[in-house]
Enzyme design. Structure first.
Site, PDB file in Angstrom:
ATOM      1  N   LEU A 130       0.840  -1.206   0.000  1.00 28.96           N
ATOM      2  CA  LEU A 130       0.000   0.000   0.000  1.00 28.96           C
ATOM      3  C   LEU A 130       0.869   1.249   0.000  1.00 28.96           C
ATOM      4  CD1 LEU A 130      -2.798  -1.039   2.497  1.00 28.96           C
ATOM      5  CD2 LEU A 130      -2.969  -0.834   0.013  1.00 28.96           C
ATOM      6  N   GLY A 131       1.979   1.171   0.705  1.00 29.84           N
ATOM      7  CA  GLY A 131       2.840   2.359   0.747  1.00 29.84           C
ATOM      8  C   GLY A 131       4.123   2.064   1.495  1.00 29.84           C
ATOM      9  N   LYS A 132       5.110   2.835   1.141  1.00 28.76           N
ATOM     10  CA  LYS A 132       6.427   2.653   1.765  1.00 28.76           C
ATOM     11  C   LYS A 132       6.941   4.020   2.163  1.00 28.76           C
ATOM     12  CE  LYS A 132      10.008  -0.578   0.811  1.00 28.76           C
ATOM     13  NZ  LYS A 132       9.758  -1.222   2.105  1.00 28.76           N
ATOM     14  N   ASP A 186       2.028  15.904  12.166  1.00 34.25           N
ATOM     15  CA  ASP A 186       2.338  15.585  10.765  1.00 34.25           C
ATOM     16  C   ASP A 186       1.079  15.644   9.912  1.00 34.25           C
ATOM     17  OD1 ASP A 186       3.906  12.801   8.968  1.00 34.25           O
ATOM     18  OD2 ASP A 186       3.726  14.945   8.547  1.00 34.25           O
TER      19      ASP A 186
HETATM   20  C1  LIG Z   1      -4.052   2.193   7.783  1.00 30.07           C
HETATM   21  C2  LIG Z   1      -4.481   2.166   6.352  1.00 30.07           C
HETATM   22  C3  LIG Z   1      -5.744   1.733   6.009  1.00 30.07           C
HETATM   23  N1  LIG Z   1      -6.145   1.698   4.720  1.00 30.07           N
HETATM   24  C4  LIG Z   1      -5.305   2.099   3.760  1.00 30.07           C
HETATM   25  N2  LIG Z   1      -5.756   2.055   2.477  1.00 30.07           N
HETATM   26  C5  LIG Z   1      -5.115   2.324   1.293  1.00 30.07           C
HETATM   27  C6  LIG Z   1      -5.701   1.861   0.109  1.00 30.07           C
HETATM   28  C7  LIG Z   1      -5.063   2.084  -1.090  1.00 30.07           C
HETATM   29  F1  LIG Z   1      -5.622   1.653  -2.218  1.00 30.07           F
HETATM   30  C8  LIG Z   1      -3.837   2.745  -1.162  1.00 30.07           C
HETATM   31  C9  LIG Z   1      -3.054   2.952  -2.455  1.00 30.07           C
HETATM   32  C10 LIG Z   1      -3.740   3.663  -3.565  1.00 30.07           C
HETATM   33  C11 LIG Z   1      -2.771   3.809  -4.730  1.00 30.07           C
HETATM   34  N3  LIG Z   1      -2.236   2.501  -5.185  1.00 30.07           N
HETATM   35  C12 LIG Z   1      -1.322   2.683  -6.316  1.00 30.07           C
HETATM   36  C13 LIG Z   1      -1.527   1.797  -4.093  1.00 30.07           C
HETATM   37  C14 LIG Z   1      -2.447   1.611  -2.899  1.00 30.07           C
HETATM   38  C15 LIG Z   1      -3.286   3.216   0.019  1.00 30.07           C
HETATM   39  F2  LIG Z   1      -2.116   3.863  -0.046  1.00 30.07           F
HETATM   40  C16 LIG Z   1      -3.914   2.997   1.236  1.00 30.07           C
HETATM   41  N4  LIG Z   1      -4.047   2.544   4.023  1.00 30.07           N
HETATM   42  C17 LIG Z   1      -3.634   2.589   5.308  1.00 30.07           C
HETATM   43  N5  LIG Z   1      -2.387   3.068   5.619  1.00 30.07           N
HETATM   44  C18 LIG Z   1      -1.448   3.555   4.731  1.00 30.07           C
HETATM   45  C19 LIG Z   1      -1.223   2.946   3.497  1.00 30.07           C
HETATM   46  C20 LIG Z   1      -0.244   3.459   2.669  1.00 30.07           C
HETATM   47  C21 LIG Z   1       0.507   4.558   3.061  1.00 30.07           C
HETATM   48  F3  LIG Z   1       1.461   5.014   2.262  1.00 30.07           F
HETATM   49  C22 LIG Z   1       0.262   5.178   4.277  1.00 30.07           C
HETATM   50  N6  LIG Z   1       0.979   6.297   4.636  1.00 30.07           N
HETATM   51  C23 LIG Z   1       1.832   7.112   3.817  1.00 30.07           C
HETATM   52  C24 LIG Z   1       2.201   8.408   4.544  1.00 30.07           C
HETATM   53  C25 LIG Z   1       2.143   8.165   5.983  1.00 30.07           C
HETATM   54  S1  LIG Z   1       0.934   6.930   6.060  1.00 30.07           S
HETATM   55  O1  LIG Z   1       1.263   5.931   7.008  1.00 30.07           O
HETATM   56  O2  LIG Z   1      -0.357   7.535   6.159  1.00 30.07           O
HETATM   57  C26 LIG Z   1      -0.719   4.670   5.115  1.00 30.07           C
END
Ligand SMILES: Cc1cnc(Nc2cc(F)c(C3CCN(C)CC3)c(F)c2)nc1Nc1ccc(F)c(N2CCCS2(=O)=O)c1
Length: 305
Positions: free
Chosen positions: A31-33, A152
C-alpha cells in the site's frame, strides 16, 4: 484503572482486542512505503477460505532498531484512539517469535486523499470538500481532547474510507502534551515537513494544538486546491522563496516570508470564506489562531449555506 493510553503495550497484558497470528495473514499487495516502514494490504484468513477480513498491516523497517520504541509508542497512540474520523486500530501481529511486531489497522479501500482528489476531481464539489474538512476538524478536536498533538497533518496522511468519509491515518509523529505544559518540544526534528509547520515549530521545535491548527489550514489549502500537483504548498513556498538562496537555510527563508505576512495564495475557485478560515489558521503567533471547535462551527455554517 489507568486510562487506555497509559497502560504499557506488552504481550503479557493481553488487553488488545485481538492478536493476529502470522500464519493466518495472507499478503495481497503493497500500500505504501516510507521512512517509517511499509504498509501492506493483507487478508486475515484463519478459516483459509478467503472469507477473512481485509486489513492494513504496518511493518517497521527491519534495520531501524531505534524505531522499535517509536513504533511501540505509535501503536499505543492509535490503540487509545476511538473516533469515527481516525483510522481504527485492530490489533498487533507478532512474528519471528515475538522478535518483530506489526500494527494491524482497518483497511480503507479508497487510499490517500491526495490520489482520491486527483482521480475524482470532477465530481467532488465544495460541499463535499467542506464535509471532508469538518471530519478532519472533528478528528483533530478529538485528538486535542486526548492531549495529543499530531505534528504531521497533511493531505498525504488523510485516508478515504468512502465517497463521504475521510480519516486521519498516520500517528508516527504524534506526541502527548505533558499535563503541566501547553506545548511539546521536540529534540530530534528529523525530516520535518516544514511547509506544513507553524513558525514556532520551525524556529523552536515547539508543537501544540495551535501548531496543529496551522497545519490544518495548510490541509484546507490542499483540499481546495484538489491536491493539484503544481500548487502544492512546498511548490508555492519555494516559488516565493525564490532560488536566490543567500546561504540561509530554506526554513529560515520560510520563516522570513511568514514574518513579512506572506501566506499561501487562495486556491483558484476557493470560496472567500474558506480562504479567510485558512488565513486565520495561519496567524503568526499561536494565540491568534482559532481553536478546532471554532473552526468546526465555521465549517458547519458554510455547509448549511
Ligand atoms: C491504515 C491504512 C488503512 N487503509 C489504507 N488504504 C489504502 C488503500 C489504497 F488503495 C492505497 C493505495 C492507492 C494507490 N495505489 C497505487 C496503491 C495503494 C493506500 F495507499 C492505502 N491505508 C492505510 N495506511 C497507509 C497505506 C499506505 C501509506 F502510504 C500510508 N501512509 C503514507 C504516509 C504516511 S501513512 O502511514 O499515512 C498509510
Amino acid at each position: 484503572p489507568l486510562p487506555d493510553r497509559d497502560r504499557a503495550l506488552g504481550p503479557s497484558h493481553q488487553q488488545d482486542q485481538s492478536v493476529y497470528e502470522e500464519r493466518h495473514l495472507r499478503y495481497i499487495s503493497p500500500l505504501g512505503k516510507g521512512n517509517f516502514g511499509s504498509v501492506e494490504l493483507c487478508r486475515y484468513d484463519p478459516l483459509g477460505d478467503n472469507t477473512g477480513e481485509l486489513i492494513a498491516v504496518k511493518k517497521l523497517q527491519p534495520n531501524k532498531q531505534s524505531n522499535l520504541e517509536d513504533f511501540q509508542k505509535e501503536i499505543n497512540t492509535i490503540r487509545s484512539l476511538h473516533c469515527d474520523y481516525i483510522v481504527k486500530y485492530r490489533g498487533v501481529c507478532y512474528s519471528m517469535g515475538r522478535l518483530s511486531m506489526s500494527l494491524v489497522m482497518e483497511y480503507l479501500p479508497y487510499g490517500s486523499l491526495i490520489r482520491y482528489l486527483e482521480k475524482n476531481r470532477q465530481h467532488v464539489n465544495n460541499r463535499r470538500m467542506l464535509l471532508f474538512a469538518s471530519q478532519i476538524c472533528k478528528g483533530l478536536e478529538y485528538l486535542q481532547s486526548m492531549r495529543y498533538v499530531h505534528r504531521d497533518l497533511a493531505a498525504r496522511n488523510i485516508l478515504v474510507a468512502s465517497d463521504t468519509l475521510v480519516k486521519i491515518a498516520d500517528f508516527g509523529l504524534t506526541k502527548i502534551i505533558p499535563f503541566d505544559k501547553e506545548y511539546y518540544r521536540v529534540t530530534h526534528p528529523g525530516e520535518s515537513p516544514i511547509f506544513w509547520y507553524a513558525p514556532e515549530s520551525i524556529t523552536e521545535s515547539k508543537f501544540s494544538h495551535k501548531s496543529d491548527v496551522w497545519s490544518f489550514g495548510v490541509v484546507l489549502h490542499e483540499l481546495f486546491s484538489y491536491c493539484e500537483h503544481n500548487c502544492n504548498p512546498k511548490r508555492l513556498y519555494m516559488q516565493e522563496i525564490g532560488n536566490d538562496m543567500q546561504g540561509l537555510s530554506i526554513s529560515m527563508h520560510l520563516v522570513d516570508i511568514l514574518k513579512d505576512n506572506w501566506r499561501l495564495p487562495a486556491p483558484p475557485i476557493c470560496p472567500p470564506r474558506i480562504y479567510s478560515m485558512m488565513t486565520m489558521c495561519w496567524g503568526y503567533s499561536a494565540e491568534e489562531r482559532p481553536t478546532f471547535s471554532t473552526l468546526g462551527d465555521q465549517i458547519e455554517t458554510s455547509i448549511q449555506d
